[in-house]
Design a protein around this motif. Structure first.
Motif, PDB file in Angstrom:
ATOM      1  N   LEU A  84       0.822  -1.211   0.000  1.00 20.29           N
ATOM      2  CA  LEU A  84       0.000   0.000   0.000  1.00 20.29           C
ATOM      3  C   LEU A  84       0.857   1.262   0.000  1.00 20.29           C
ATOM      4  CD1 LEU A  84      -2.883  -0.864   2.476  1.00 20.29           C
ATOM      5  CD2 LEU A  84      -3.091  -0.431   0.035  1.00 20.29           C
ATOM      6  N   HIS A  85       0.298   2.320  -0.558  1.00 25.09           N
ATOM      7  CA  HIS A  85       1.011   3.583  -0.698  1.00 25.09           C
ATOM      8  C   HIS A  85       0.932   4.409   0.567  1.00 25.09           C
ATOM      9  CE1 HIS A  85      -3.165   3.838  -1.572  1.00 25.09           C
ATOM     10  NE2 HIS A  85      -3.153   5.136  -1.438  1.00 25.09           N
ATOM     11  N   LYS A  86       0.109   4.047   1.513  1.00 28.56           N
ATOM     12  CA  LYS A  86       0.055   4.772   2.785  1.00 28.56           C
ATOM     13  C   LYS A  86      -0.122   3.780   3.918  1.00 28.56           C
ATOM     14  CE  LYS A  86      -3.822   6.716   4.396  1.00 28.56           C
ATOM     15  NZ  LYS A  86      -4.511   5.771   5.260  1.00 28.56           N
ATOM     16  N   GLU A  87       0.234   4.225   5.130  1.00 33.21           N
ATOM     17  CA  GLU A  87       0.057   3.351   6.275  1.00 33.21           C
ATOM     18  C   GLU A  87      -1.414   3.351   6.680  1.00 33.21           C
ATOM     19  OE1 GLU A  87       3.369   3.039   9.388  1.00 33.21           O
ATOM     20  OE2 GLU A  87       3.490   5.096   8.672  1.00 33.21           O
ATOM     21  N   LEU A  88      -1.911   2.193   7.000  1.00 31.05           N
ATOM     22  CA  LEU A  88      -3.266   2.130   7.533  1.00 31.05           C
ATOM     23  C   LEU A  88      -3.279   2.846   8.872  1.00 31.05           C
ATOM     24  CD1 LEU A  88      -4.095  -1.588   6.707  1.00 31.05           C
ATOM     25  CD2 LEU A  88      -4.741   0.443   5.419  1.00 31.05           C
ATOM     26  N   ASP A  89      -4.334   3.607   9.107  1.00 28.20           N
ATOM     27  CA  ASP A  89      -4.291   4.537  10.223  1.00 28.20           C
ATOM     28  C   ASP A  89      -5.647   4.603  10.916  1.00 28.20           C
ATOM     29  OD1 ASP A  89      -4.169   6.861  11.808  1.00 28.20           O
ATOM     30  OD2 ASP A  89      -2.570   7.642  10.536  1.00 28.20           O
ATOM     31  N   PRO A  90      -5.656   4.597  12.258  1.00 25.44           N
ATOM     32  CA  PRO A  90      -6.946   4.722  12.960  1.00 25.44           C
ATOM     33  C   PRO A  90      -7.637   6.044  12.636  1.00 25.44           C
ATOM     34  CG  PRO A  90      -5.164   4.261  14.524  1.00 25.44           C
ATOM     35  CD  PRO A  90      -4.536   4.447  13.186  1.00 25.44           C
ATOM     36  N   ASP A  91      -6.852   7.103  12.354  1.00 28.02           N
ATOM     37  CA  ASP A  91      -7.462   8.396  12.048  1.00 28.02           C
ATOM     38  C   ASP A  91      -8.277   8.347  10.767  1.00 28.02           C
ATOM     39  OD1 ASP A  91      -6.401   9.475  14.276  1.00 28.02           O
ATOM     40  OD2 ASP A  91      -4.708  10.467  13.276  1.00 28.02           O
ATOM     41  N   ASP A  92      -7.908   7.443   9.868  1.00 30.19           N
ATOM     42  CA  ASP A  92      -8.666   7.299   8.631  1.00 30.19           C
ATOM     43  C   ASP A  92      -9.702   6.188   8.736  1.00 30.19           C
ATOM     44  OD1 ASP A  92      -7.283   9.347   7.370  1.00 30.19           O
ATOM     45  OD2 ASP A  92      -5.663   8.004   6.779  1.00 30.19           O
ATOM     46  N   GLU A 109      -6.135   7.009  -5.937  1.00 29.25           N
ATOM     47  CA  GLU A 109      -6.101   8.305  -5.254  1.00 29.25           C
ATOM     48  C   GLU A 109      -6.850   8.132  -3.950  1.00 29.25           C
ATOM     49  OE1 GLU A 109      -7.350  11.755  -7.436  1.00 29.25           O
ATOM     50  OE2 GLU A 109      -6.395  11.038  -9.274  1.00 29.25           O
ATOM     51  N   THR A 110      -6.192   8.497  -2.856  1.00 34.61           N
ATOM     52  CA  THR A 110      -6.816   8.310  -1.551  1.00 34.61           C
ATOM     53  C   THR A 110      -6.771   9.584  -0.753  1.00 34.61           C
ATOM     54  OG1 THR A 110      -5.681   6.203  -1.597  1.00 34.61           O
ATOM     55  CG2 THR A 110      -6.911   6.715   0.392  1.00 34.61           C
ATOM     56  N   GLU A 111      -7.869   9.877  -0.107  1.00 32.06           N
ATOM     57  CA  GLU A 111      -7.849  10.995   0.828  1.00 32.06           C
ATOM     58  C   GLU A 111      -7.245  10.497   2.134  1.00 32.06           C
ATOM     59  OE1 GLU A 111     -11.473  12.630   2.807  1.00 32.06           O
ATOM     60  OE2 GLU A 111     -11.062  14.318   1.472  1.00 32.06           O
ATOM     61  N   MET A 112      -6.357  11.288   2.697  1.00 29.68           N
ATOM     62  CA  MET A 112      -5.829  10.877   3.994  1.00 29.68           C
ATOM     63  C   MET A 112      -5.760  12.049   4.955  1.00 29.68           C
ATOM     64  SD  MET A 112      -1.779  10.243   3.352  1.00 29.68           S
ATOM     65  CE  MET A 112      -1.344  10.054   5.066  1.00 29.68           C
ATOM     66  N   THR A 113      -5.764  11.723   6.246  1.00 26.61           N
ATOM     67  CA  THR A 113      -5.703  12.749   7.277  1.00 26.61           C
ATOM     68  C   THR A 113      -4.273  12.833   7.773  1.00 26.61           C
ATOM     69  OG1 THR A 113      -7.833  11.861   7.907  1.00 26.61           O
ATOM     70  CG2 THR A 113      -6.904  13.556   9.327  1.00 26.61           C
ATOM     71  N   PHE A 114      -3.714  14.046   7.770  1.00 27.03           N
ATOM     72  CA  PHE A 114      -2.375  14.217   8.309  1.00 27.03           C
ATOM     73  C   PHE A 114      -2.457  14.353   9.818  1.00 27.03           C
ATOM     74  CE2 PHE A 114      -2.052  15.825   3.960  1.00 27.03           C
ATOM     75  CZ  PHE A 114      -1.070  14.973   3.487  1.00 27.03           C
ATOM     76  N   GLU A 115      -1.261  14.332  10.448  1.00 25.86           N
ATOM     77  CA  GLU A 115      -1.261  14.334  11.906  1.00 25.86           C
ATOM     78  C   GLU A 115      -1.859  15.606  12.493  1.00 25.86           C
ATOM     79  OE1 GLU A 115       2.427  13.344  13.878  1.00 25.86           O
ATOM     80  OE2 GLU A 115       2.247  11.327  13.040  1.00 25.86           O
ATOM     81  N   ASP A 116      -1.762  16.704  11.768  1.00 25.01           N
ATOM     82  CA  ASP A 116      -2.319  17.949  12.307  1.00 25.01           C
ATOM     83  C   ASP A 116      -3.805  18.098  11.976  1.00 25.01           C
ATOM     84  OD1 ASP A 116      -2.168  18.351   9.652  1.00 25.01           O
ATOM     85  OD2 ASP A 116      -0.873  20.107   9.709  1.00 25.01           O
ATOM     86  N   GLY A 117      -4.388  17.050  11.387  1.00 23.80           N
ATOM     87  CA  GLY A 117      -5.821  17.089  11.134  1.00 23.80           C
ATOM     88  C   GLY A 117      -6.174  17.561   9.732  1.00 23.80           C
ATOM     89  N   ARG A 118      -5.200  18.103   8.969  1.00 24.06           N
ATOM     90  CA  ARG A 118      -5.502  18.513   7.600  1.00 24.06           C
ATOM     91  C   ARG A 118      -5.761  17.287   6.744  1.00 24.06           C
ATOM     92  NH1 ARG A 118      -1.472  20.398   4.799  1.00 24.06           N
ATOM     93  NH2 ARG A 118       0.078  19.673   6.298  1.00 24.06           N
ATOM     94  N   LYS A 119      -6.503  17.483   5.681  1.00 20.04           N
ATOM     95  CA  LYS A 119      -6.744  16.366   4.777  1.00 20.04           C
ATOM     96  C   LYS A 119      -6.013  16.619   3.471  1.00 20.04           C
ATOM     97  CE  LYS A 119     -10.832  14.741   6.868  1.00 20.04           C
ATOM     98  NZ  LYS A 119     -11.075  13.406   7.227  1.00 20.04           N
TER      99      LYS A 119
END
Lengths: 264, 664
Positions: free
Chosen positions: B586-594, B629-639
């Protein structure tokens, strides 16, 4: 929580008209107040108001030019800190003053020095009466360790501990002296909220369990208002207020001292 | 089944306690081993002990005291706090009176506890300290049927003047008066109890829905305890550290049940912070810990070795290699060439014995782990340095033991053979079921759940899917409800496959698909720390997780891991068809925030499948590349949006006939 049934008693320590100056600087100027038995008294004030000087006067480190101090009704003029300690006054410091290379237990044991009557030679022999004495004092220290919940760091050199724990060890050393009056100089400076809460609980528990009288300097107003029975406010070496936390909070002069006075 | 009552365990082995309830066992121990230590607690820096005779006296005073303030047969008494002798004594004292102890998890907050306290209809509670008393007082406001509160540690409680709050000492003092006024009361009460009586109600922590109260009888616990003692030939000289929550069935059996039956001494740590120090001081001979704890201890060792001097580090590496090659075989008593044996003995003097000493495992004869899968590396590490670590499979409903690994038959991916007296069968849908002496009586006040879990003839559904292998060892593969089938009818156990992948340090997360598909496929997350440190060592520059994940060398490494898993799976006829045919990193880490993981970091397989539907489809097409293309949440809450072209890799699969051929 249930209502606190603890009794505040008679005057334990009275300072009367204390004036202390270093050269031309008046650190304290005619300050008088009382500390009553079993109470928690907070001394507050802006930077340079003379709070630490006041504690230093009480435990005999500074000698005021004018004024008297009476502990348990006995007046004293010039007194060395170790005499104050023998009378039952213990303190902690604004900047931690522990032996960094020694373990928590050993640091707390130093607080028992005055209780150890055997000579250096006896102690070096570590036999008979000296051994008995050591065991008795160790037992007391272990109770302090249990009380402050620092069993896990008993054998850890103090220098390796985080700041909040070092503060707790310092409180432990003061408690080991079984003081009647405990002076705490900014016990919560530099702590996070959780550490502050812990420290508050320990201060209240010390006061509650052992009936120790406590005088503390603190800047965190939330803490001061929460735990103290009475507050004394100093500003530029003068006492400007003295009363219950609520009364002091409403005092106009105190508000001015902290927030500044508008010049209209 | 647990219906009939008899002097359990009495005939199992000489030297065991005689009695069909714990109070009777205690009195028997007090008679036969009255001056031997029964329980220890570290206080004021010193281990304080109580002999069996003293414990019997303490329990007698407490039981009479509880009777004096109104505890009666059938009442429930909640017990909450860390492992302390007095809390264990309260269990026995309640059992003397025919009352039922209900231990609670001490870390739970008041709102979580109130359900259990109310459901169990507790009239009494024994709370360890002010913190727990405060929780109980807050529960009492909405649940006034909680009548009496007794506390162990008086600190901070001096101003609690309510007439229903008692100190432990006061209750015992009342009890001594009561005992004097009612001679014979205690002995009559003990004699009135029988093996079929309810011994305890243990609430399962309940990952889904409300907690259920598992009712266990004395027969359940005492027979199971005696069986375990016989199986591992435990003696009265064992040393055990009681540090796991008292509300958990394992602690109840190991630290309470087996101690009363075998007569060994249990030690309570000074505080929850000092467990590892106390472990080292005590040097237990019989030890239980969940995999997480063994993992933590190993991590500490690794870190400390990295900080050690060069000579020590080289010695450690050299001898660990030897331990790895022959340590487990020596432990299992298998033949090992003399040369290796001598080297191992040297390693034992220089490295393994000091290491065991540092960890507190110097005297260990037997260590168990259970609860979840343990990584084979971790498992082998302990076994190779001479710690006899074994796995067991159990549940509260079984009074712990369902299967155990017998000495000398340790296979890392099985949980062993059925425990003595326990029968196991695998239902048609693959669910493991068991029957035996430890099978619980019922769920308290929950006949529907009882009926759904326990059949009329005593078989209990575990909810786990698994099978017995050719040696009669049970292998657990997944939760039964997660197990699916491939289109060709082969078994598909996603968690089993994912766990196998995750045992490689390079792989952080894996999500396997295959239910109602033609073959099995997987998403993989690399472990940024492990792969990142590889990149650092090999001068591979990377700017982001995505870039590192796309590195061809990384891909190759992951492919080799996947193929290693496939080779493993191919050895097992039941799982051979669920080898991973195609996978992507995967191109991003699986994340509880997402929302892709739960807060406890478990993969939400369904959610991930919906979110990355295009990727799943690509895995089951013939494409070798897919755009995403995936929407993801950054650590500061921005998408933000991440775009990537992911490569899909075909992994080699293995036929059953060529199990030992090397992968390319």
């Amino acid at each position: 929580m249930t209502e606190n049934t603890r009794k505040i008693g008679n005057t334990l320590l009275r300072v009367d008209d204390i004036t202390l100056s270093f050269g031309g600087v008046h650190a304290l100027n005619g300050v008088s107040f009382e500390i009553k038995e079993h109470e928690i008294l907070a001394i507050i004030g802006p930077n340079g108001a003379g709070k630490s000087s006041m504690l230093n006067v009480i435990n005999g480190f500074y000698h005021p030019q004018k004024g008297t101090i009476a502990f348990e009704g006995r007046e004293r003029k010039r007194m060395r800190p170790h005499v104050a300690a023998e009378q039952g006054i213990a303190r902690t410091f604004q900047n931690i003053a522990l032996f960094k290379g020694m373990s928590t237990l050993d640091n707390i044991m130093t607080g028992r020095m005055l209780k150890m009557k055997r000579s250096f030679l006896w102690q070096a022999l570590y036999w008979g009466p000296a051994l008995k004495e050591e065991i008795e004092n160790r037992e007391f220290c272990e109770k302090v360790i249990d009380f402050l919940e620092i069993q896990a760091i008993r054998k850890t050199p103090v220098g390796k501990l985080p700041y909040g724990l070092q503060k707790r060890v310092e409180l432990g050393r003061a408690l080991a002296a079984e003081p009647r009056l405990l002076l705490l100089d900014e016990p919560m400076a530099g702590m996070n909220v959780e550490e502050k809460e812990d420290m508050c609980r320990f201060i209240l528990d010390v006061n509650d369990e052992f009936g120790t009288t406590i005088a503390l300097i603190e800047h965190d107003m939330g803490v001061v208002m929460d735990i103290s029975d009475r507050v004394v406010v100093l500003d530029y070496g003068r006492k400007i207020a003295d009363g219950s936390p609520d009364a002091v909070r409403a005092n106009g002069e105190v508000i001015d001292a902290y927030l500044g006075v508008s010049h209209e | 089944m647990s219906g009939a009552s008899s002097a359990a365990g009495a005939e199992a082995a000489p030297g065991l306690g005689v009695g069909d309830t714990f109070p009777k066992l205690l009195l028997d121990m007090a008679k036969r081993r009255g001056d031997r230590p029964a329980i220890r607690e570290k206080e004021y820096g010193i281990w304080q002990s109580w002999t069996w005779g003293e414990v019997a006296q303490e329990v007698r005073a407490l039981a009479c005291g509880l009777a004096a303030i109104g505890l009666k047969r059938g009442d429930k008494i909640a017990i909450i706090g860390d492992n302390r002798p007095r809390l264990y004594w309260t269990m026995t004292a309640a059992q003397v009176l025919g009352a039922v102890p209900v231990p609670l998890y001490q870390d739970s907050v008041a709102t979580e506890l109130s359900f259990v306290v109310e459901h169990a209809e507790a009239r009494f509670v024994l709370a360890e300290d002010q913190e727990q008393v405060d929780k109980m007082l807050s529960i009492r406001e909405s649940y006034p049927k909680l009548e009496q509160i007794i506390y162990d540690n008086p600190r901070g409680l001096r101003n609690y003047t309510q007439e229903f709050v008692h100190s432990f000492e006061d209750v015992q003092a009342l009890g001594r008066d009561y005992d004097a006024a009612h001679p014979g009361f205690f002995d009559t009460a003990v004699a009135a109890g029988g093996g079929g009586d309810t011994a305890i109600i243990l609430y399962t922590s309940g990952t889904t829905g409300q907690p259920k109260g598992v009712v266990l009888s004395f027969d359940n616990l005492i027979k199971t305890a005696a069986n375990g003692i016989a199986f591992d030939s435990l003696r009265a000289e064992e040393e055990v550290l009681a540090y796991l929550p008292m509300a958990w069935v394992g602690d109840h059996l190991f630290s309470y049940g087996q101690s009363y039956v075998a007569g060994f001494c249990v030690s309570c740590p000074e505080s929850s912070d000092t467990v590892l120090l106390d472990l080292r001081e005590l040097g237990p001979t019989y030890f239980f810990a969940p995999p997480r704890i063994f993992e933590n201890i190993l991590t500490t060792v690794t870190i400390r070795m990295e900080d050690a001097g060069g000579l020590k580090r080289r010695m450690f590496k050299y001898f660990m290699k030897i331990a790895k090659s022959c340590g487990t075989r020596i432990l299992d008593g298998k033949p090992v060439p003399l040369g290796e044996r001598l080297l191992y003995a040297l390693g034992d003097i220089l490295i393994f014995a000091p290491l065991r000493n540092t960890l507190g495992f110097s005297r260990i004869r037997l260590a168990y782990t259970a609860g979840e899968a343990i990584g084979p590396d971790i498992f082998d590490f302990y076994r190779s340095i001479g710690v006899n670590l074994k796995q067991l499979y159990g549940s509260t409903e079984a009074s712990v033991y369902i299967t155990l690994q017998p000495d000398g038959e340790i296979l890392p991916d099985t949980v062993g053979c059925p425990a003595p007296g326990v029968e196991i069968k695998v239902a048609e849908d693959g669910e493991v079921m068991f029957r035996g002496p430890g099978v619980f009586v019922e769920y308290f006040k929950n006949p529907e759940e009882t009926a759904a879990t326990k059949t009329a003839d005593g078989w209990v559904h575990t909810g786990d899917a698994g099978f017995l292998d050719d040696n009669g060892h049970l292998r657990i593969i997944d939760r039964a409800k997660d197990v699916g089938h491939l289109n060709d009818g082969g078994l598909f156990a996603p968690k089993y496959i994912e766990n196998k992948l995750k045992f490689f340090p390079d792989i952080k997360e894996a999500v396997a698909y295959g239910h109602e598909r033609d073959y099995c496929a997987a998403f993989i997350n690399i472990d940024l720390e492990a792969v990142g440190s590889w990149a650092e060592r090999n001068n591979v520059a990377y700017a982001s997780y995505q870039e590192l994940a796309e590195n061809p060398d990384v891909m190759k490494t992951i492919q080799s891991h996947v193929e290693a898993v496939n080779r493993d799976l191919s050895q097992d006829p039941r799982l051979a068809s669920s080898q991973i045919n195609r996978f992507l990193v995967l191109h991003k880490e699986l994340d509880p925030d997402d929302g892709e993981l739960t807060r406890t970091r478990k993969v939400r397989r369904g959610f991930v499948a919906d979110k990355y539907e295009s990727l799943v489809e690509a895995l089951y097409s013939s494409k070798d590349q897919v755009h995403v293309e995936t929407e993801m949440t950054f650590e500061d809450g921005r998408k933000g949006t991440v775009k990537a072209d992911l490569r899909i890799i075909e992994a080699r699969t293995f036929g059953q006939t060529e199990p030992l051929k090397m992968a390319g």
